[in-house]
Design a protein around this motif. Sequence first.
Motif, PDB file in Angstrom:
ATOM      1  N   MET A 104       0.826  -1.158  -0.009  1.00 15.73           N
ATOM      2  CA  MET A 104      -0.083  -0.145   0.036  1.00 15.73           C
ATOM      3  C   MET A 104       0.828   1.200  -0.082  1.00 15.73           C
ATOM      4  SD  MET A 104      -2.801   1.399  -0.140  1.00 15.73           S
ATOM      5  CE  MET A 104      -3.950   0.026   0.094  1.00 15.73           C
ATOM      6  N   PRO A 105       1.895   1.372   0.848  1.00 20.71           N
ATOM      7  CA  PRO A 105       2.700   2.560   0.841  1.00 20.71           C
ATOM      8  C   PRO A 105       3.537   2.654  -0.662  1.00 20.71           C
ATOM      9  CG  PRO A 105       3.162   1.438   2.906  1.00 20.71           C
ATOM     10  CD  PRO A 105       2.170   0.567   2.016  1.00 20.71           C
ATOM     11  N   VAL A 106       3.681   1.684  -1.347  1.00 18.60           N
ATOM     12  CA  VAL A 106       4.469   1.886  -2.659  1.00 18.60           C
ATOM     13  C   VAL A 106       3.234   2.289  -3.714  1.00 18.60           C
ATOM     14  CG1 VAL A 106       5.478   0.540  -4.461  1.00 18.60           C
ATOM     15  CG2 VAL A 106       6.105   0.296  -1.986  1.00 18.60           C
ATOM     16  N   LEU A 107       2.355   1.622  -3.469  1.00 15.42           N
ATOM     17  CA  LEU A 107       1.198   2.260  -4.408  1.00 15.42           C
ATOM     18  C   LEU A 107       0.635   3.690  -4.293  1.00 15.42           C
ATOM     19  CD1 LEU A 107      -1.298  -1.012  -4.299  1.00 15.42           C
ATOM     20  CD2 LEU A 107       0.434  -0.410  -6.232  1.00 15.42           C
ATOM     21  N   LEU A 108       0.831   4.199  -3.086  1.00 15.67           N
ATOM     22  CA  LEU A 108       0.129   5.456  -2.575  1.00 15.67           C
ATOM     23  C   LEU A 108       1.511   6.397  -3.264  1.00 15.67           C
ATOM     24  CD1 LEU A 108      -0.894   5.139   0.912  1.00 15.67           C
ATOM     25  CD2 LEU A 108      -2.187   5.727  -1.030  1.00 15.67           C
ATOM     26  N   VAL A 109       2.744   6.154  -3.025  1.00 11.15           N
ATOM     27  CA  VAL A 109       3.685   7.024  -3.611  1.00 11.15           C
ATOM     28  C   VAL A 109       3.725   6.791  -5.247  1.00 11.15           C
ATOM     29  CG1 VAL A 109       6.068   7.342  -3.990  1.00 11.15           C
ATOM     30  CG2 VAL A 109       5.290   6.712  -1.637  1.00 11.15           C
ATOM     31  N   LEU A 110       3.459   5.728  -5.665  1.00  8.62           N
ATOM     32  CA  LEU A 110       3.247   5.634  -7.377  1.00  8.62           C
ATOM     33  C   LEU A 110       2.147   6.574  -7.672  1.00  8.62           C
ATOM     34  CD1 LEU A 110       4.187   4.269  -9.820  1.00  8.62           C
ATOM     35  CD2 LEU A 110       2.654   2.402  -9.376  1.00  8.62           C
ATOM     36  N   PHE A 111       1.054   6.579  -6.982  1.00 12.05           N
ATOM     37  CA  PHE A 111      -0.227   7.268  -7.379  1.00 12.05           C
ATOM     38  C   PHE A 111       0.055   8.737  -7.237  1.00 12.05           C
ATOM     39  CE2 PHE A 111      -4.249   9.275  -5.839  1.00 12.05           C
ATOM     40  CZ  PHE A 111      -4.861   9.291  -7.147  1.00 12.05           C
ATOM     41  N   ALA A 112       0.895   9.276  -6.139  1.00 14.96           N
ATOM     42  CA  ALA A 112       1.150  10.506  -6.081  1.00 14.96           C
ATOM     43  C   ALA A 112       2.007  11.116  -7.291  1.00 14.96           C
ATOM     44  CB  ALA A 112       1.836  10.912  -4.863  1.00 14.96           C
ATOM     45  N   SER A 113       3.288  10.100  -7.761  1.00 17.01           N
ATOM     46  CA  SER A 113       3.839  10.732  -8.647  1.00 17.01           C
ATOM     47  C   SER A 113       3.298  10.747 -10.132  1.00 17.01           C
ATOM     48  CB  SER A 113       5.059   9.585  -8.702  1.00 17.01           C
ATOM     49  OG  SER A 113       4.669   8.391  -9.188  1.00 17.01           O
ATOM     50  N   VAL A 114       2.261   9.956 -10.172  1.00 17.04           N
ATOM     51  CA  VAL A 114       1.737  10.032 -11.775  1.00 17.04           C
ATOM     52  C   VAL A 114       0.423  11.039 -11.683  1.00 17.04           C
ATOM     53  CG1 VAL A 114       2.696   7.718 -12.258  1.00 17.04           C
ATOM     54  CG2 VAL A 114       0.443   8.126 -11.441  1.00 17.04           C
ATOM     55  N   LEU A 140      -0.241  13.852 -11.559  1.00 20.66           N
ATOM     56  CA  LEU A 140      -0.370  15.100 -12.125  1.00 20.66           C
ATOM     57  C   LEU A 140      -0.414  14.972 -13.763  1.00 20.66           C
ATOM     58  CD1 LEU A 140       1.978  17.317  -9.962  1.00 20.66           C
ATOM     59  CD2 LEU A 140      -0.524  17.232 -10.118  1.00 20.66           C
ATOM     60  N   TYR A 141      -0.135  13.653 -14.291  1.00 14.02           N
ATOM     61  CA  TYR A 141       0.145  13.462 -15.562  1.00 14.02           C
ATOM     62  C   TYR A 141      -0.912  12.516 -16.268  1.00 14.02           C
ATOM     63  CZ  TYR A 141       4.592  14.956 -14.127  1.00 14.02           C
ATOM     64  OH  TYR A 141       5.977  15.549 -13.497  1.00 14.02           O
ATOM     65  N   VAL A 142      -2.135  12.239 -15.450  1.00 16.14           N
ATOM     66  CA  VAL A 142      -3.273  11.576 -16.168  1.00 16.14           C
ATOM     67  C   VAL A 142      -4.484  12.323 -15.804  1.00 16.14           C
ATOM     68  CG1 VAL A 142      -2.289   9.292 -15.236  1.00 16.14           C
ATOM     69  CG2 VAL A 142      -3.569  10.551 -13.631  1.00 16.14           C
ATOM     70  N   GLY A 143      -5.444  11.920 -16.546  1.00 13.78           N
ATOM     71  CA  GLY A 143      -6.657  12.698 -16.455  1.00 13.78           C
ATOM     72  C   GLY A 143      -7.470  12.638 -15.411  1.00 13.78           C
ATOM     73  N   ARG A 144      -8.647  13.460 -15.144  1.00 12.08           N
ATOM     74  CA  ARG A 144      -9.189  13.120 -13.939  1.00 12.08           C
ATOM     75  C   ARG A 144      -9.893  12.052 -13.871  1.00 12.08           C
ATOM     76  NH1 ARG A 144     -13.431  18.031 -12.916  1.00 12.08           N
ATOM     77  NH2 ARG A 144     -11.294  19.207 -12.902  1.00 12.08           N
ATOM     78  N   ALA A 145     -10.672  11.475 -14.771  1.00 14.41           N
ATOM     79  CA  ALA A 145     -11.269  10.079 -14.787  1.00 14.41           C
ATOM     80  C   ALA A 145     -10.207   8.815 -14.095  1.00 14.41           C
ATOM     81  CB  ALA A 145     -11.774   9.905 -15.891  1.00 14.41           C
ATOM     82  N   GLU A 146      -9.073   9.118 -14.749  1.00 15.48           N
ATOM     83  CA  GLU A 146      -7.999   8.145 -14.383  1.00 15.48           C
ATOM     84  C   GLU A 146      -7.848   8.304 -12.819  1.00 15.48           C
ATOM     85  OE1 GLU A 146      -5.448   9.196 -17.540  1.00 15.48           O
ATOM     86  OE2 GLU A 146      -5.369   7.252 -18.384  1.00 15.48           O
ATOM     87  N   ARG A 147      -7.435   9.598 -12.491  1.00 12.54           N
ATOM     88  CA  ARG A 147      -7.419   9.820 -10.953  1.00 12.54           C
ATOM     89  C   ARG A 147      -8.405   9.358 -10.110  1.00 12.54           C
ATOM     90  NH1 ARG A 147      -5.228  14.903 -12.911  1.00 12.54           N
ATOM     91  NH2 ARG A 147      -7.234  16.075 -12.277  1.00 12.54           N
ATOM     92  N   TRP A 148      -9.700   9.340 -10.369  1.00 16.74           N
ATOM     93  CA  TRP A 148     -10.783   8.842  -9.640  1.00 16.74           C
ATOM     94  C   TRP A 148     -10.811   7.290  -9.697  1.00 16.74           C
ATOM     95  CZ3 TRP A 148     -13.488  10.998  -5.984  1.00 16.74           C
ATOM     96  CH2 TRP A 148     -13.730  12.181  -6.193  1.00 16.74           C
ATOM     97  N   VAL A 149     -10.493   6.798 -10.675  1.00 17.30           N
ATOM     98  CA  VAL A 149     -10.420   5.234 -10.878  1.00 17.30           C
ATOM     99  C   VAL A 149      -9.379   4.796  -9.731  1.00 17.30           C
ATOM    100  CG1 VAL A 149     -10.165   3.368 -12.329  1.00 17.30           C
ATOM    101  CG2 VAL A 149     -11.463   4.879 -13.037  1.00 17.30           C
ATOM    102  N   ALA A 150      -8.038   5.377  -9.992  1.00 16.46           N
ATOM    103  CA  ALA A 150      -7.058   4.917  -9.315  1.00 16.46           C
ATOM    104  C   ALA A 150      -7.294   5.096  -7.707  1.00 16.46           C
ATOM    105  CB  ALA A 150      -5.711   5.515  -9.762  1.00 16.46           C
ATOM    106  N   ALA A 151      -7.958   6.208  -7.395  1.00 21.42           N
ATOM    107  CA  ALA A 151      -8.139   6.628  -6.178  1.00 21.42           C
ATOM    108  C   ALA A 151      -9.191   5.654  -5.459  1.00 21.42           C
ATOM    109  CB  ALA A 151      -8.669   7.973  -5.742  1.00 21.42           C
ATOM    110  N   VAL A 152     -10.468   5.309  -6.211  1.00 15.47           N
ATOM    111  CA  VAL A 152     -11.220   4.345  -5.768  1.00 15.47           C
ATOM    112  C   VAL A 152     -10.612   2.937  -5.456  1.00 15.47           C
ATOM    113  CG1 VAL A 152     -13.375   2.988  -6.433  1.00 15.47           C
ATOM    114  CG2 VAL A 152     -13.191   5.764  -6.611  1.00 15.47           C
ATOM    115  N   LEU A 153      -9.728   2.436  -6.335  1.00 11.19           N
ATOM    116  CA  LEU A 153      -9.052   1.202  -6.272  1.00 11.19           C
ATOM    117  C   LEU A 153      -8.206   1.199  -4.979  1.00 11.19           C
ATOM    118  CD1 LEU A 153      -8.535   0.388  -9.979  1.00 11.19           C
ATOM    119  CD2 LEU A 153      -9.941  -0.648  -8.523  1.00 11.19           C
ATOM    120  N   LEU A 154      -7.596   2.279  -4.886  1.00 13.35           N
ATOM    121  CA  LEU A 154      -6.689   2.416  -3.462  1.00 13.35           C
ATOM    122  C   LEU A 154      -7.526   2.344  -2.415  1.00 13.35           C
ATOM    123  CD1 LEU A 154      -3.927   4.793  -4.818  1.00 13.35           C
ATOM    124  CD2 LEU A 154      -3.718   2.399  -4.288  1.00 13.35           C
ATOM    125  N   VAL A 155      -8.447   3.202  -2.267  1.00 11.40           N
ATOM    126  CA  VAL A 155      -9.620   2.891  -1.225  1.00 11.40           C
ATOM    127  C   VAL A 155     -10.074   1.538  -0.763  1.00 11.40           C
ATOM    128  CG1 VAL A 155     -11.512   3.769  -0.181  1.00 11.40           C
ATOM    129  CG2 VAL A 155     -10.015   5.460  -1.284  1.00 11.40           C
TER     130      VAL A 155
END
Length: 257
Positions: free
Chosen positions: A1-11, A13-28
Amino acid sequence: MPVLLVLFASVALYVGRAERWVAAVLLVGLGLMPLAAGTLARFTVFAGTPAEDVYLLERGGLSAEGAAARVRARAEARTARFQELGALAYYESRRGLLEEARADFKAASALKEGDARMLTRFGNTLLGLGDVDGAVLLYTQASKADPSMAAPHYNLGQVYRRRARLLPDDQLGKELDRSTSAIATAQSLDGSLLRREPPPEDRPLLNRLLLSPAVPERDWLDLADGTQEGARVESQVGRWLAPVLPAGPAGWGLTAA
């Protein structure tokens, strides 16, 4: 989980809003996996619970010896419940440990009175110990507690029939009539008893002479309490997902945030 959170934070700014929402929901969802795993274990666990011990004792056999030891330990600690004590007493009675069975049946009766199945099984044990009057009393109570149960009527009929052999001629007919009436009532409640043959007179084995009503699973399945197992699974999954985060709701909250 910490690795995934860091990876999510690093990308992020470079992905679309829909992609950010999908990734956030999957992480939650991944963060809430310990809670889901613990809940699943809590509601589905069976092995290692008192319910498994009751199941093994009801089936009997060599596999029930360990279950009997565990229930006895809980009985000594005064944590055993009615279903456990009843199953232990039934197991002991079938193994010929009649004195132990009587003590455990009494302990079960103190926790719950008027259970027709337990009264019938207890009566069988008393009959094996030679307490005919006590057995008749328990069979009568069982037949009143559950009039639809055939076993106490059938057992009463067998007791009357065998007791008639010891009575003088002027009382013999009355006792045989009581036996015939009780067995007829049992056969009307359970047609399969019409084909049942009692054991030979020279080998009146208790387990073959009398009926012991089975206890349905619904009466003891609630003993499969998975509270401790669920907490253990929840803790294990939590440590695997996020070893650097605190366990429990604090870790889920940090992950969700």
